[in-house]
Design an enzyme around this catalytic site. Structure first.
Site, PDB file in Angstrom:
ATOM      1  N   ASP A 182       0.913  -1.138   0.000  1.00 41.31           N
ATOM      2  CA  ASP A 182       0.000   0.000   0.000  1.00 41.31           C
ATOM      3  C   ASP A 182       0.954   1.190   0.000  1.00 41.31           C
ATOM      4  OD1 ASP A 182      -1.390   2.312   0.980  1.00 41.31           O
ATOM      5  OD2 ASP A 182      -3.039   0.980   1.445  1.00 41.31           O
ATOM      6  N   HIS A 183       1.059   1.884  -1.126  1.00 45.35           N
ATOM      7  CA  HIS A 183       2.157   2.853  -1.233  1.00 45.35           C
ATOM      8  C   HIS A 183       2.024   3.982  -0.210  1.00 45.35           C
ATOM      9  CE1 HIS A 183      -0.549   5.291  -3.736  1.00 45.35           C
ATOM     10  NE2 HIS A 183       0.265   6.307  -3.509  1.00 45.35           N
ATOM     11  N   HIS A 215      -5.781   2.839   1.336  1.00 48.67           N
ATOM     12  CA  HIS A 215      -4.967   3.948   1.846  1.00 48.67           C
ATOM     13  C   HIS A 215      -5.585   4.601   3.084  1.00 48.67           C
ATOM     14  CE1 HIS A 215      -3.045   3.195  -1.853  1.00 48.67           C
ATOM     15  NE2 HIS A 215      -3.721   4.030  -2.626  1.00 48.67           N
TER      16      HIS A 215
END
Ligand code: BG6
Length: 500
Positions: free
Chosen positions: A176-177, A239
């Site tokens: 999950d950046h 996010h």
């Protein structure tokens, strides 16, 4: 500093957008900073037939042309054409990997990065396993996959089960950046490296919590994908829920993968389940409509390429919910995200309770403000604390003022891109900032009633909002006893002139 063992990184989807825009620039930056392992090699895998030289030339287009070190970086890149869905081609891949490992001394350590369409997440791991590439003899095998991890609870569970047929949980690195962003990690540091916040970080002192992730861009060229996803699947389930986990978690015992991931899982386990009847009142969905922004006519979502002209997909999402545990009992959490909003900003706002008695509330011109702590994730990364101060002169009038810190002031340090941090962590076997399967499923479990209610009850409105505004007006009514903060591009520009 942790050592990084020699290794080979195999990227499936090597000609794709993510590889070009994010992975290669991140690897190059790690190379420039001498953070890559030595020896190290990258094997790009994709369907198109290309030589190593042609792959390097294509890759060079995404690197700074004037950097002398680009050439030496490119020398580490190799290419293998492969029909990823054909199991009988994987022995060829195994052979190529063995050759590269022998020639470059990368040992038996391999990371497989699936930068591919999600439908291949179930296929490539199975074929890697059938070619014996999922296990090593004394080295390591790791598998990185990108979101979406399923499209609903059921498919997320199914995906986890499938992956676990071929790889163990500790070999799986789900990206999950957002967790790779410095400022997201700083939520933990702010909370747990300072003695002043934790004593007040609970329902006794916090009135409500707000998390906004706004984007000024629309769906750009991704209309086809986005129309089947929407803001909920694209931003919220992953996010925003991860941000909620970090803001709400208990202090982990140590800064280690399992300790931190256990704490964020506990937050997800404590989320008050939404009932079908909650959805129409606690969740607002919207879709952007044609409008004029800064004098330019912009199209509505339904006119975007790849989007169904009658689409009811949400490009705006806002929700109120509660975390039923000791710390957060009764504290509303508000999250919101959207495309084509006035500016690009992600921030967490902690609204503290007012003083028990409003001593200075006599003046109508000045109001005793609530204290807010704003953790700015992006842009103008930093922290802002809003306090009330005395207006100089007669009387005791109170005016809100800002105490702020901007990361840009730490001028000796540049903020590394999320993918740099995450790739390096995986190379070092540190899964702290990667998602564990159980947490992914819990986050889906929480949002699933929203998806179900939308599907079962088409009367739940999709509110239109003009592109370039803060979403449907009705979203304002979600916040009872307060209002959303309307942030500007710059952290501390609020209230007056605001550059968007
Ligand atoms: C991605 C979403 O995961 O995150 C995009 O698919 C979104 O739609 C992006 O634009 C936002 O990321 P960032 O880092 O720009 O906030």
């Amino acid at each position: 500093m942790q050592t990084t063992q020699p290794q080979l990184l195999v990227i499936f989807g090597a000609s794709g957008d993510l590889t070009k825009r994010k992975l290669i620039p991140a690897l190059f930056e790690l190379f420039r900073r001498q953070l890559l392992p030595a020896p190290f090699a990258v094997l790009g895998v994709s369907r198109t037939a290309l030589s190593d030289a042609a792959f390097r030339e294509k890759t060079a287009e995404f690197l700074p042309a004037d950097e002398p070190s680009v050439r030496s970086f490119l020398d580490m890149l190799f290419y293998q054409a492969l029909s990823t869905e054909a199991p009988d081609e994987y022995p060829v891949l195994r052979e190529r990997i063995a050759q590269l490992a022998a020639r470059h001394g990368t040992g038996d350590n391999i990371i497989f990065y699936l930068s591919t369409p999600p439908k291949l997440y179930a296929v490539i791991p199975a074929h890697l396993a059938s070619a014996g590439l999922n296990r090593s003899n004394g080295g390591f095998r790791r598998l990185i996959i990108e979101k979406p991890f399923g499209t609903d609870l059921q498919s997320a569970r199914q995906l986890n089960r499938t992956l676990l047929n071929w790889f163990d949980e500790d070999q799986l690195y789900r990206i999950d950046h957002y967790l790779g962003k410095e400022t997201v990690q700083n939520v933990l540091v702010t909370r747990f490296a300072n003695g002043i916040f934790e004593p007040v970080w609970n329902h006794n002192f916090i009135h409500h919590v707000e998390i906004t992730s706004a984007e000024s861009l629309g769906v750009e060229e991704r209309g086809g994908y986005y129309d089947s996803a929407g803001a909920m699947r694209d931003m919220v389930q992953n996010h925003l829920m991860q941000l909620v986990g970090l803001v709400a978690m208990e202090p982990p015992v140590v800064i280690e993968a399992d300790a931190i991931r256990n704490e964020s899982l506990k937050v997800f386990q404590s989320l008050r389940p939404l009932q079908p009847t909650d959805v129409p009142v606690s969740v607002i969905r919207g879709q952007y409509m044609a409008s004029r922004i800064k004098g330019q006519q912009v199209c509505g979502y339904r006119q975007e390429a790849g989007v169904n002209p009658a689409s009811r997909t949400e490009t705006f999402f806002a929700m109120k919910f509660f975390i039923d545990n000791w710390r957060w009992s009764g504290v509303p959490f508000y999250i919101r995200t959207g495309k084509k909003l006035p500016t690009r900003v992600t921030e967490v706002v902690i609204h503290f309770r007012r003083t028990p008695h409003l001593l200075f509330a006599h003046s109508s011109q000045y109001q005793q403000p609530d204290n807010q702590l704003i953790i700015r994730i992006q842009p103008d990364e930093g922290i802002l604390l809003k306090l009330g101060m005395k207006v100089p002169g007669a009387g005791f009038n109170v005016q809100p003022v800002n105490l702020n810190f901007h990361y840009a002031d730490m001028s000796h340090e540049r903020l590394p891109a999320a993918y740099e941090r995450l790739l390096l962590d995986c190379m070092q076997g540190d899964a702290t900032l990667y998602l564990r399967g159980d947490a992914v499923e819990k986050a889906w479990e929480f949002v699933q009633p929203v998806l179900d209610a939308w599907q079962d009850n088409p009367d739940i409105p999709v509110y239109g909002y003009p592109a370039g505004t803060w979403g449907p007006e009705v979203a304002d009514r979600l916040v009872t006893d307060g209002h959303w903060r309307y942030p500007c591009k710059n952290l501390s520009d609020d209230g007056n002139y605001c550059e968007l």
